[in-house]
Design a protein around this motif. Structure first.
Motif, short mmCIF file in Angstrom:
data_model
loop_
_atom_site.label_atom_id
_atom_site.label_comp_id
_atom_site.label_asym_id
_atom_site.label_seq_id
_atom_site.Cartn_x
_atom_site.Cartn_y
_atom_site.Cartn_z
N GLU A 216 40.16 5.84 57.51
CA GLU A 216 39.95 6.83 56.46
C GLU A 216 38.93 6.23 55.50
O GLU A 216 39.20 5.26 54.82
N ASN B 45 49.75 12.41 54.90
CA ASN B 45 48.62 12.23 55.79
C ASN B 45 47.34 12.72 55.11
O ASN B 45 47.38 13.61 54.27
N PRO B 46 46.21 12.13 55.44
CA PRO B 46 44.97 12.46 54.76
C PRO B 46 44.68 13.96 54.69
O PRO B 46 44.17 14.44 53.67
N TRP C 61 46.80 15.40 52.00
CA TRP C 61 46.28 14.83 50.74
C TRP C 61 45.06 15.64 50.27
O TRP C 61 44.96 16.04 49.13
N GLY D 145 45.69 9.10 51.80
CA GLY D 145 46.61 8.50 52.77
C GLY D 145 47.06 7.10 52.39
O GLY D 145 47.94 6.54 53.02
N TRP E 249 48.58 0.66 53.13
CA TRP E 249 48.74 1.86 53.97
C TRP E 249 50.12 1.76 54.60
O TRP E 249 50.38 0.86 55.40
N SER F 182 49.23 11.99 61.95
CA SER F 182 48.05 12.33 61.16
C SER F 182 46.97 12.94 62.03
O SER F 182 46.32 13.91 61.64
#
Ligand code: 6R9
Length: 659
Positions: A11, A402-403, A406, A446, A523, A546
């Motif tokens: 990420e 999860n990104p 987010w 994330g 993380w 994710s």
């Protein structure tokens, strides 16, 4: 336990702290943060001692900050005395906060009730005097089984004011769970309600208490005090059962708070371990309060003008620290909500933010994901239909965000103006541990970013050795901190074994796998028991999830491992789509698409062997996905375990079918 949890989640997006917040936040700028970190490193006791003196009102000042003579049974501020309720209520009397709104309560049906700090104080005192008259005193234990209500906060403070240790049981738990806790804490008092309102329906509470007590072993219980929420019919045991309003009636609105030792058990909160019966996590008074207060000040950047809203239930640790104690100690105005996010429609949260002009909003990834899904299906309840311009900070807690979720939260709810505070912590830690600070931390979707000052979080291998950045391992905390768990109620051996295994050099073991990136950012990869090993490659379930969730068709996904003859473990993915449940050939097509997608996102090794579609995932009532059950379903076995804590048991049948 695995050592080389290898993270393949990449990420790269970084969002610098917003300049306005860097100027005005309670910790303003990276240098200010680093100064606090350095102060704590140079002298942990000096750091914590200073903060405890500056932030708490002591009836007897402490002379010793930390007693480490009997690890892991640490004592903080051990010869000091104070009262937590006094530090949340009385401290505001005679200040401008006295007549400020403390709680804006919105009922399930939309009715709004407000109390000021003065009114809250008076209500706590009247009820406390009533209980005192019934003979309750310091050292007693009470079970609280109440819906989200001002009364729940009052009940907690009444106990704390008198030195009674409370144990709140979430309103969705069964009589069996209540019974277990009643017996384990040896409660003499139960505080409950007739019913609660959720999603337009009345759900009874008191019958579960009656049933729990009738299961035996609860002879210590002298009274059941009942808050009349709906007026629904209840069975009544004369002499034992009392209405809350009758207990408080005619009592003085002043009740001096009982000073307790800093280490006095403030509350016991049960949480599930990976094995065995739930653990009664025992928290202290002073150390816990200090951290509840400071983390609201630091991470939520508490300002007198804030309207703060944490959507958690008081039955969970988040509702303790970030509703009942932290916000009140800081004199904030907060919103409290009785109902559910989808009633009368999935725009309820956004409508409430608009109505009450909420500035700080704190919720869970599972809520974010389900509301994302709802707002894509029904454009009318999309956050952009509401005026959310009052928001300045938005937070997340409970599981890895999860990104994709987010980014949605950041864009659609926060309008790209509000930092997303991904707060990592646990029932056992008492408050936030690793979290961005609004005026300090550049954000990476994330990642829960960096530890708070004074928190020595690290990633270690199974011998307690530091692992290098980029490598996975066990998340630990190397030094004690004031709000840490003190014991498992009545089971010191289990406490030591669960959290301070001898091979880890006395570090606190969180039970999560994690890694740090080159910038030192944490993380979280999920519970250590959720790490998969496929053909010798270790993968966090979170990474596969994710990847799945980043596919445009996927609303939510949970991934578990299943024993496999050739690969050791095979990945089974449970997927909720943003559209109808696919059938037959179509299901096969979609599953193939998703497999290829994961292969592309992470690598062929992460391709789920088996994909199951469902309309939802099995979740606890606090919204955590029950991977334990999914692992059983994944193996094609029958679930014989107790599923009473499950929100939606029927979903298990749907998920038992492979594509
Ligand atoms: C506060 C709370 C604790 C477990 C914890 C971890 C998960 C919580 C998280 C997170 C990733 C976050 N968890 N916050 N994982 N990022 N921001 O939830 O306490 O109910 O005891 O759960 O939840 O796995 O170990 P609790």
């Amino acid at each position: 336990m695995s050592t080389q949890i290898k993270s393949v989640l990449v990420e790269n997006r970084v969002f610098p702290a917003f300049p306005e917040l860097v100027k005005t936040a309670n910790i303003a700028g990276m240098e200010a943060y680093k100064a606090l970190v350095a102060e704590a490193q140079a002298s942990p006791e000096g750091f914590w001692g200073r903060l405890a003196k500056e932030n708490l009102n002591w009836t007897t000042p402490f002379t010793q900050v930390l007693d480490e003579s009997n690890p892991p049974f640490y004592k903080w501020f051990g010869d000091g005395e104070l009262n937590v309720s006094e530090n949340c209520l009385d401290r505001h009397l005679g200040t401008p906060t006295e007549h400020k709104t403390a709680i804006i309560f919105e009922a399930d049906n939309g009715d709004v009730t407000q109390v000021t700090y003065r009114e809250l104080y008076n209500r706590v005192c009247e009820f406390a005097n009533g209980l005192k008259a019934l003979g309750y005193k310091k050292g007693d234990r009470a079970i609280i089984y109440l819906p989200m209500s001002i009364e729940a906060v009052v009940a907690m403070h009444v106990c704390v004011r008198l030195g009674i240790t409370h144990s709140v049981v979430f309103g969705g738990f069964s009589s069996k769970s209540i019974h277990e806790r009643l017996v384990d804490v040896g409660a003499s008092l139960v505080i409950t309600a007739d019913e609660q309102m959720r999603g337009g329906k009345a759900i009874t509470l008191k019958p579960a208490v009656d049933e729990a007590i009738s299961m035996g072993g609860c002879e210590a219980v002298r009274h059941v005090v009942v808050y009349k929420r709906t007026g629904g019919a209840v069975n009544w045991t004369e002499g034992r059962d009392l209405w809350m309003h009758d207990v408080a009636k005619g009592q003085s609105a002043d009740c001096p708070a009982v000073p307790v030792n800093a280490e006095h058990p403030l509350f016991i909160l049960y949480t599930s371990g990976s094995t065995g019966k739930p653990k009664g996590v025992q928290h202290s008074s002073a150390g816990y309060l200090l951290w509840a207060m400071l983390t609201v000040k630091w991470a939520f950047d508490a300002k007198p003008s804030d309207v703060y809203w944490c959507t958690a239930d008081v039955g969970w640790i988040t509702g303790h620290t970030y509703i009942a104690y932290g916000p009140l100690a800081n004199g904030l105005t907060q919103v409290m909500f009785e109902g559910v996010p989808t009633y009368p429609n999935a725009g309820r949260f956004w409508e409430m933010i608009q109505r009450h002009k909420v500035t700080v909003f704190y919720t869970a990834p599972t809520a974010i994901r389900s509301l994302t899904k709802a707002s894509e299906a029904q454009p009318d309840v999309h956050p952009r239909k509401y005026d959310l311009s009052s928001l300045r900070l938005i937070g997340s807690v409970g599981e890895p965000i999860n990104p994709e979720a987010w980014m949605w939260y950041f864009k659609e709810v926060g309008g790209e103006r509000c930092p997303v505070l991904d707060t990592w912590w646990q029932t056992e830690t008492g408050g936030h541990m690793i979290t961005p600070l609004p005026g300090v931390t550049p954000l990476k979707p994330g990642s829960c970013t960096l530890p708070l000052p004074g928190i020595e979080a690290a990633i270690v291998d199974e011998a307690g050795g530091d692992v290098e950045n980029g490598m996975g391992g066990f998340l630990v905390v190397k030094r004690p901190w004031p709000a840490m768990i003190r014991n498992i109620w009545g089971d010191p051996e289990r406490f030591k074994k669960s959290y301070f295994p001898p091979e880890l050099k006395g570090y606190y073991l969180a039970g999560d796998g994690a890694q740090r990136d080159a910038d030192g950012y944490f993380w979280i990869m999920g519970r250590v028991d959720d790490v998969l090993n496929v053909s010798g490659h270790r993968l966090g379930t979170m990474e596969v999830e994710s990847a799945l969730v980043s596919h445009p068709l996927v609303a939510e996904a949970a991934v578990v491992g299943r024993p496999d003859d050739t690969t050791g473990e095979a990945i089974v993915a449970f997927v909720v789509l943003k559209r109808d449940l696919p059938e037959g050939d179509e299901a096969v097509q979609v599953a193939k698409q998703l497999r290829d997608w994961v292969a592309k996102e992470i690598g062929p090794i992460a391709k789920p062997k088996d994909i199951r579609f469902g309309e939802n995932l099995p979740k606890t009532r606090s919204g955590k996905i029950m991977r334990r059950l999914l692992r059983i379903v994944a193996k094609g076995e029958e679930v014989t375990q107790d599923v009473s804590t499950l929100e939606n048991p029927a979903i298990l049948t749907q998920l038992s079918k492979s594509v």
